[in-house]
Design a protein around this motif. Sequence first.
Motif, mmCIF file in Angstrom:
data_model
loop_
_atom_site.group_PDB
_atom_site.id
_atom_site.type_symbol
_atom_site.label_atom_id
_atom_site.label_comp_id
_atom_site.label_asym_id
_atom_site.label_seq_id
_atom_site.Cartn_x
_atom_site.Cartn_y
_atom_site.Cartn_z
ATOM 1 N N THR A 1 0.296 -0.792 0.046
ATOM 2 C CA THR A 1 0.324 0.338 -0.015
ATOM 3 C C THR A 1 0.746 1.586 0.227
ATOM 4 O O THR A 1 2.276 1.424 0.458
ATOM 5 C CB THR A 1 -1.181 0.118 1.328
ATOM 6 O OG1 THR A 1 -0.202 0.153 2.409
ATOM 7 C CG2 THR A 1 -1.875 -1.226 1.125
ATOM 8 N N ASP B 1 -8.243 3.773 2.275
ATOM 9 C CA ASP B 1 -8.912 3.338 2.743
ATOM 10 C C ASP B 1 -7.989 4.518 4.687
ATOM 11 O O ASP B 1 -7.258 4.970 4.112
ATOM 12 C CB ASP B 1 -8.018 2.026 3.556
ATOM 13 C CG ASP B 1 -8.413 2.035 4.883
ATOM 14 O OD1 ASP B 1 -9.159 2.158 5.877
ATOM 15 O OD2 ASP B 1 -7.389 0.889 5.582
ATOM 16 N N TRP C 1 -8.253 5.720 7.846
ATOM 17 C CA TRP C 1 -8.240 5.151 9.177
ATOM 18 C C TRP C 1 -7.187 5.544 9.903
ATOM 19 O O TRP C 1 -6.350 6.593 10.215
ATOM 20 C CB TRP C 1 -7.146 3.745 9.006
ATOM 21 C CG TRP C 1 -5.579 4.018 8.774
ATOM 22 C CD1 TRP C 1 -4.953 4.561 7.309
ATOM 23 C CD2 TRP C 1 -4.350 3.740 9.208
ATOM 24 N NE1 TRP C 1 -3.895 4.942 7.281
ATOM 25 C CE2 TRP C 1 -3.296 3.768 9.049
ATOM 26 C CE3 TRP C 1 -4.568 3.471 10.309
ATOM 27 C CZ2 TRP C 1 -2.209 4.334 9.131
ATOM 28 C CZ3 TRP C 1 -2.968 3.123 10.858
ATOM 29 C CH2 TRP C 1 -1.802 3.830 10.771
ATOM 30 N N LYS D 1 -3.276 4.145 1.215
ATOM 31 C CA LYS D 1 -4.218 4.685 3.191
ATOM 32 C C LYS D 1 -3.504 6.307 3.457
ATOM 33 O O LYS D 1 -2.369 6.540 3.705
ATOM 34 C CB LYS D 1 -3.020 3.429 4.243
ATOM 35 C CG LYS D 1 -3.637 1.810 3.869
ATOM 36 C CD LYS D 1 -3.024 1.466 5.031
ATOM 37 C CE LYS D 1 -3.288 1.083 6.080
ATOM 38 N NZ LYS D 1 -4.619 0.188 6.041
#
Length: 124
Positions: free
Chosen positions: A3, A24, A26, A54
């Motif tokens: 990622t 994502d 997070w 991410k």
Amino acid sequence: MSTVELTKDNFAETLKDNSFVLIDFWADWCGPCRQFAPVFESSSDQHTDIVHAKVDTEAQRELAFEFKIQSIPTLMIVRDQTVIYNEPGALPAEALESLITQARELDMEEVKQKVAEQAGDTPQ
């Protein structure tokens, strides 16, 4: 493919340079985020043609604010610089796989036309 960590400095360029990006949102303290992380990482290994990125909402508060992230994890799918999915919640592997399949099957010209119509920018 591992990622990519997105920041305010590389976010726009990453979306511009790649036609299919899963993001994502997070945070380290978030239990559901930690549960979703291996599912997301596995998807990254399986779908090497898709950028899996991410955004740490604690470190990148400006991005979290800009995209109105109110619950994490939140998964966003961007194709051709158009957000086609943006929903909170940790997904099981099967659901993520189904979502990727559906996203791949979209006719992006049709999607862009609908987005333009909703924005009132319908070409004459």
